[in-house]
Structure formats: structure tokens, C-alpha cells
Write an enzyme that holds these catalytic residues in place. Sequence first.
Site, PDB file in Angstrom:
ATOM      1  N   HIS A  90       0.777  -1.157   0.027  1.00 51.22           N
ATOM      2  CA  HIS A  90       0.035   0.010   0.124  1.00 51.22           C
ATOM      3  C   HIS A  90       0.891   1.226  -0.013  1.00 51.22           C
ATOM      4  O   HIS A  90       2.151   1.267   0.418  1.00 51.22           O
ATOM      5  CB  HIS A  90      -0.943  -0.171   1.218  1.00 51.22           C
ATOM      6  CG  HIS A  90      -1.961   0.872   1.240  1.00 51.22           C
ATOM      7  ND1 HIS A  90      -1.598   2.182   1.592  1.00 51.22           N
ATOM      8  CD2 HIS A  90      -3.275   0.871   1.185  1.00 51.22           C
ATOM      9  CE1 HIS A  90      -2.991   2.905   1.855  1.00 51.22           C
ATOM     10  NE2 HIS A  90      -3.817   2.169   1.314  1.00 51.22           N
ATOM     11  N   ASP A  97       2.971  -4.730   8.214  1.00 47.98           N
ATOM     12  CA  ASP A  97       1.712  -4.042   7.971  1.00 47.98           C
ATOM     13  C   ASP A  97       0.760  -5.052   8.026  1.00 47.98           C
ATOM     14  O   ASP A  97       0.422  -5.719   7.162  1.00 47.98           O
ATOM     15  CB  ASP A  97       1.756  -3.428   6.683  1.00 47.98           C
ATOM     16  CG  ASP A  97       0.364  -2.704   6.209  1.00 47.98           C
ATOM     17  OD1 ASP A  97      -0.634  -2.773   7.020  1.00 47.98           O
ATOM     18  OD2 ASP A  97       0.360  -2.002   5.121  1.00 47.98           O
ATOM     19  N   GLN A 148      -4.802  -5.420   6.863  1.00 47.99           N
ATOM     20  CA  GLN A 148      -5.690  -6.209   6.057  1.00 47.99           C
ATOM     21  C   GLN A 148      -5.771  -7.603   6.881  1.00 47.99           C
ATOM     22  O   GLN A 148      -6.599  -8.423   6.655  1.00 47.99           O
ATOM     23  CB  GLN A 148      -5.573  -6.407   4.768  1.00 47.99           C
ATOM     24  CG  GLN A 148      -5.426  -5.139   3.797  1.00 47.99           C
ATOM     25  CD  GLN A 148      -6.920  -4.620   3.840  1.00 47.99           C
ATOM     26  OE1 GLN A 148      -7.787  -5.368   4.194  1.00 47.99           O
ATOM     27  NE2 GLN A 148      -7.130  -3.262   3.611  1.00 47.99           N
ATOM     28  N   LYS A 184     -10.322  -0.928  10.320  1.00 49.00           N
ATOM     29  CA  LYS A 184     -10.588  -2.146   9.539  1.00 49.00           C
ATOM     30  C   LYS A 184     -10.682  -3.402  10.341  1.00 49.00           C
ATOM     31  O   LYS A 184     -10.721  -4.477  10.060  1.00 49.00           O
ATOM     32  CB  LYS A 184      -9.210  -2.442   8.792  1.00 49.00           C
ATOM     33  CG  LYS A 184      -8.927  -1.291   7.639  1.00 49.00           C
ATOM     34  CD  LYS A 184      -7.762  -1.389   6.721  1.00 49.00           C
ATOM     35  CE  LYS A 184      -7.120  -0.275   6.104  1.00 49.00           C
ATOM     36  NZ  LYS A 184      -7.869  -0.003   4.949  1.00 49.00           N
ATOM     37  N   CYS A 188      -4.824   2.434  -3.664  1.00 51.29           N
ATOM     38  CA  CYS A 188      -3.548   2.875  -3.018  1.00 51.29           C
ATOM     39  C   CYS A 188      -2.302   1.893  -3.471  1.00 51.29           C
ATOM     40  O   CYS A 188      -1.439   1.776  -2.707  1.00 51.29           O
ATOM     41  CB  CYS A 188      -3.600   3.023  -1.743  1.00 51.29           C
ATOM     42  SG  CYS A 188      -4.742   4.475  -1.266  1.00 51.29           S
TER      43      CYS A 188
HETATM   44  N1  PMP Z   1      -1.772  -0.846   4.604  1.00 50.77           N
HETATM   45  C1  PMP Z   1      -2.666  -1.602   3.996  1.00 50.77           C
HETATM   46  C2  PMP Z   1      -2.276  -3.022   3.481  1.00 50.77           C
HETATM   47  C3  PMP Z   1      -3.931  -1.171   3.760  1.00 50.77           C
HETATM   48  O1  PMP Z   1      -4.835  -1.901   3.452  1.00 50.77           O
HETATM   49  C4  PMP Z   1      -4.292   0.160   4.500  1.00 50.77           C
HETATM   50  C5  PMP Z   1      -5.734   0.758   4.025  1.00 50.77           C
HETATM   51  N2  PMP Z   1      -6.260   0.403   2.969  1.00 50.77           N
HETATM   52  C6  PMP Z   1      -3.244   0.794   5.010  1.00 50.77           C
HETATM   53  C7  PMP Z   1      -1.776   0.227   4.922  1.00 50.77           C
HETATM   54  C8  PMP Z   1      -3.521   2.308   5.426  1.00 50.77           C
HETATM   55  O2  PMP Z   1      -4.397   2.170   6.435  1.00 50.77           O
HETATM   56  P1  PMP Z   1      -4.932   3.595   6.919  1.00 50.77           P
HETATM   57  O3  PMP Z   1      -5.471   4.500   6.160  1.00 50.77           O
HETATM   58  O4  PMP Z   1      -6.095   3.113   7.917  1.00 50.77           O
HETATM   59  O5  PMP Z   1      -3.808   4.320   7.737  1.00 50.77           O
END
Ligand code: PMP
Length: 405
Positions: A122, A199, A202, A225, A363
Site C-alpha cells: 500500500h 503491516d 488487512q 478495519k 493505493c
Molecule cells: N496498509 C494496507 C495493507 C491497507 O490496506 C491500508 C488501508 N487500505 C493501509 C495500509 C492504510 O491504512 P490507514 O488508511 O487506516 O492508515
Amino acid sequence: MDAINKIRNDFPILSRKVKGKQLVYLDNGATTQKPQQVIDTIEKYYAYENSNIHRGVHTLSQEATTKYEEARETVKSFIGAGKNEEIIFTKGTTDSINLIASSFGKKLLKKGDEIIISAMEHHSNIVPWQMICEEKEAVLKVIPINKKGELIMEALEKLVSPKTKLIAVNHISNTLGTINPIKKIIEIAHKNNALVLIDAAQSIAHTPLNVVDLDVDFLVFSGHKMFAPTGVGILYGKEALLNDLPPYQGGGDMIKEVTFEKTTYNCLPHKFEAGTPNIAGGIGLASAIDYIKKIGFDTILKQEKALLAYGTQELLTIDGLRIIGSADNKTSVISFVIDGIHPFDIGTIIDQLGIAVRTGHHCTQPLMNFFEIPGTIRASFAFYNTKEEVDILVKGLKRAINMLL
Ligand code: PMP
């Protein structure tokens, strides 16, 4: 009523209508819905318990402090951490990664050092590392993936060197659903004296995690999430490592003593928690964890596995539909493209049918470049989704395709 429909009753939003149709919410990768239990916890906090924490001697402040610190304890047990000091409240995954990139980068990164990420990250696990690498003249390296959307682990073995200071990878790809072999990655990193940040944005709501068993150095995730509010998240870090890192932001709560000449910093975890935090969010996060425990990962995994299998099978009956991401080890995220149609057009039409999916690059623009596509349509399931909703999605897609082709 079957077990899943009983669970659905816990989520008020799932019974609403969108454009006159029953909502079919398949955008759980972006954010999950909130159960009544979490909504009640937050409402009760603001209605009867609201106060600032760690500062007041009055009853409300002490009660709020106790609840917030109990929430930290709940997070600690949920991920199997050893100490409350290792649990830092942040704004979310992005904030947690920026904290480590900045703090770790400032203290430990030197010219020519290397950070390794993967091709399926991401943007929030790419850009903070690019920024600190640029500042420190360090090098950012990328683990490649294959066409199924799996990490090429042999390539990682070759990328790691004595110059590698840290490997930052996601546990589960938000775009592909790939479950990465994080235990193996951590072993490889540690053999080479490199640290690892996982990270878990997910994975945290979809699979049990134990930071001690993984021996991970840093693990980050977002509350929203995992059925908790937005604006709260977690950075787990091993105590010795966090102790060694400089603070990220300065302000109230993170200090021991301030004079104009010199400031000394508070101990963990407060050293990394400058300013008034999202108190209701932290307490809401603990409530969401209690809810997940009540449902149980057995139920969650069983339902999501069934949805992945059924969803994949049914989507593949659609002419011209191609699934992006077919890893052997995969979670309940299905990204796909349809020949000759832009994902946005599909998303817009099926929204008229009450179906919420994500369309775009999610993203993960470098990943889109790898697959040479502008974006995908992504259905991401939670345990409250049903096979009937998969049927509605497939029917909706067929209708949209008929309109567009
Ligand atoms: N890493 C991953 C794998 C994600 O899916 C996301 C959110 N789509 C993020 C980071 C960023 O998370 P946040 O916007 O809640 O900071």
C-alpha cells in the site's frame, strides 16, 4: 435465523437501503462496519465518561485513564504481546508506519543502508520509506512478485545483505488478498540482522496474530478495519527497540520534565504518544476486540473462506472477467477486471443497485503498473457477508456489463 444472519443484526448499517435497494457492503478492505456494541461503547463514553486522561486527579479523569489503559491491555492480549509498554496508540496504520520510518530512520539509517519493501505494498508502506531514504541517502529495494501475485521469496534471499536495516511488508495485500509468508520473512531478516515491520492492516480482523510467536519487531494496524472507529490504530514494537528510538512528535504527555534548556522524555508507551489521544477511539477499539473474540476466529475464518471460494467460482462464470491475484494462500479479497470496461463504470452502475465495491488502484499504483491495468473492481468480504450477497453482486455485474457493452 442462521448464525450469520444473527451476526448481521449486530450491525445496524447492514439493514439500510441504498438507492432504494438493500445495501450489499463488499468494501471491507477499505473499512469495516461497526457493531452496536462498539457504537454503544463510544456513545456511553461521550455521554457519561468523557474527560482528558493521564492528567487530572478528579474522578472522571481517573476513570477515563483507567478505561484507556485497560484498552491498551486488551490490545496487548489480543496480539499476544508481553507488555503494555509495547503497545503505542496511534491514528492508524499510516501514522504507525510514519512513526517508525521517521524515528528509526533518524536514529539508525545511514548513507548506503538499505530498506526492503515489496511490490504489493500500500502507498502508506512505500512513501514514508521513500521519504526517509531520500533524506538519509539510503536505498529502497523491492521484493518482486509473480503473475499470481505472490512474493518471489528466492529474490528476497538475494536482496538481503549486511546493508539491509529493515524489511517492511504487508501480511495481507489489500488489492490481491495474498497472504504473505511473514514468519519466513522475519526469519530471513533476523538471520541477516535486519528488523521487520509487518503491516497487518488487512490481517488483524481476519486471522489470529501473535507477535511473540512471529518474533516480529514492529507490527501496525488500524482500528477501523477491525470494526472499531476511524482515527485510532496501533504500533506494536519490542520494548528494547522502542526504548532505543527517539520520540516521533513532541508535546504534552510524552515528556518527563521540560525546561527551556532541556526536555527529558517520558517512558514507554507515552514517549510516542504526544498530545491528547483519541480516547473514545482507543476504548472503542477494545470493545471491537471484545466483539471479535465473541464471534471467534473459527467462525470468521470459516465464513470468509467459504465466501472466497464461492465468490471466485461465481465471478468466474462471467464472460470477460479476469481475477487479479490468484495466490495459493489467499484471503477473502477478490480483485477483478472486465474486458473492455473501466472499473469506475462498473462501480458506478452497481452502486445504483445498492452494491458497495471498491474500484481504482487501491493505493497500490506500482502493483497496477505491474499488472498493466488502470485499476480493478474489488470485492472484499467480512464474516457478516453472505453467499446471497455474492449472488446479488454477480447478477449486478452481469446487468452492468449488458448496459456497457
Ligand atoms: N496498509 C494496507 C495493507 C491497507 O490496506 C491500508 C488501508 N487500505 C493501509 C495500509 C492504510 O491504512 P490507514 O488508511 O487506516 O492508515
